[in-house]
Write a protein that holds these residues in place. Sequence first.
Motif, mmCIF file in Angstrom:
data_model
loop_
_atom_site.group_PDB
_atom_site.id
_atom_site.type_symbol
_atom_site.label_atom_id
_atom_site.label_comp_id
_atom_site.label_asym_id
_atom_site.label_seq_id
_atom_site.Cartn_x
_atom_site.Cartn_y
_atom_site.Cartn_z
ATOM 1 N N SER A 205 90.108 55.673 91.931
ATOM 2 C CA SER A 205 89.746 54.628 92.878
ATOM 3 C C SER A 205 89.369 53.329 92.187
ATOM 4 N N GLN B 100 93.530 61.952 96.401
ATOM 5 C CA GLN B 100 92.402 61.448 95.617
ATOM 6 C C GLN B 100 91.101 62.143 95.997
ATOM 7 N N ARG C 38 87.141 46.893 98.669
ATOM 8 C CA ARG C 38 86.318 48.067 98.397
ATOM 9 C C ARG C 38 84.852 47.709 98.210
#
Length: 505
Positions: free
Chosen positions: A242, A373, A267
């Motif tokens: 990430s 993920q 993010r």
Amino acid sequence: MHRPPDAEAAAASMAAELAAVRPDLLPRFTAELPGARAAVLTRLWRGLVHDPMPWVERREPGREGLTLRLADGRALHGPASDPYATDAYVTGVLLDGVAYDDPALLARALAVPHAAALAAEVDHSAASLALSRANRLVCDGDVPVSDWEWERRVVDGHPYHPNCRSRPGFTVADQLAYAPEHGPVVELRLVPVPAEQCLVSGHWPAPLRDGGRTLIPVHPWQAAHVLKQQGGPGPAARPLMSLRTLALPDGPHVKTALSARLTSSVRDISVGSITASAALSAFGEGLAARSEGLLHVTRTLGAVTADSPDLAAMLRESPAVYAGPGERVVPVAALGLTGLPRDPAWLAELARLALTVGLRLLERGVALEAHGQNLLVVLSPTGAPLRLVYRDLADIRVSPARAARGGLPLPEGMPQRILTDDVTALRRKLFGSLVAGALAATAGSGRALGTALAAVVRDLPRTSDLAALTAEPVPTKALTLMRLSPGAPGDRWTALPNPLADTPF
């Protein structure tokens, strides 16, 4: 192929930067560009074929591929599309007879609303992917020891998103310094904030406190570009897939705010996420306790925010803590690197494990966002899939009605945005991430995915959710349409052909 003079804007810019910061990578970067463009073009073609584009009037299969008839009278022709394939099989398409091998040029030539912005994104995605491949790790058969070593090997990013490596705002130097596939060590910063100005959920450890101040770990890019303050020196850490989550030397992972657009999203970490983190973590422990030993959920150890999504952090368990002697914990996104999915029997066992856990939780009211993920697999010393590990509960969906019927208590403090009794929303969340995402990408093709699913679905409990999975089209996010719809809030969805349609079971 049609290629105007300014066709390689992102590639030329990155090449110039490479010449200054890593000239040794320049020849490999140039050599990787054609393959990177084909990989991004394949993802873009998938979106054009399968997303519900309002300007595509009809799709006409033929013996030599597929033709999209556009509303303005033009025709876009390319190969037949397997929406579950992960190889770069699209090397060129024809738009009204003009050949395009560059996804950015194709997007620009389509000239539909917001196509120019998409063109810039996929241009950057292809160039960044070439950079990642140019600097890829040569494994030579060695097996990773640390969790971050598995994650750095996932070079190509999202298997189906045309923005798989789009990192606008990141220079070449930034990518080399912070992106996991380049193997950097990232020196985190610690920003001190008066304790009374912080919201803390769970336990915030003593080493991250300084008298009356709370020390918040900050990504160095965030410190320099958003907060405009460097803070003090923090621990050296290894970035995970990430990018904003990093593995600390003593084991835990730290999720930092990173206000840069990666793939599709900015993010940051909302204040609401910090507030709800302890309740969600406790809920995850309860799910694991009811999983009959098939699922672990990583705990959130502590979370803090200075009342800002730009200045916040969360500490989580490493999934590696759930490995027994000789076992490995591998992100599903990295399973292809093990060679195991080439065995159909192994792939079927992975599908059996994942569907057993996912459908059981869905029946009880919990839809995991189980993409490659978030979802990890505990492998035995011989490579057999034994258990699952799930991390990051922030985007699950929970049905209060189903949970009540199944006797699953919901703690106070559950975020309202994750609560829904809409069966379509629940199935989209699980099937879109697990079947059309994690399992599909591991299988690598619709045929392999269908074979794996057919080998196990007959043995699963006959619930209404399983009936939908076996008989209906598979939902997935319309990733390309979403990038062409910047004003539309929330996710957009499409439906893919069911891989079981041509597979007897």
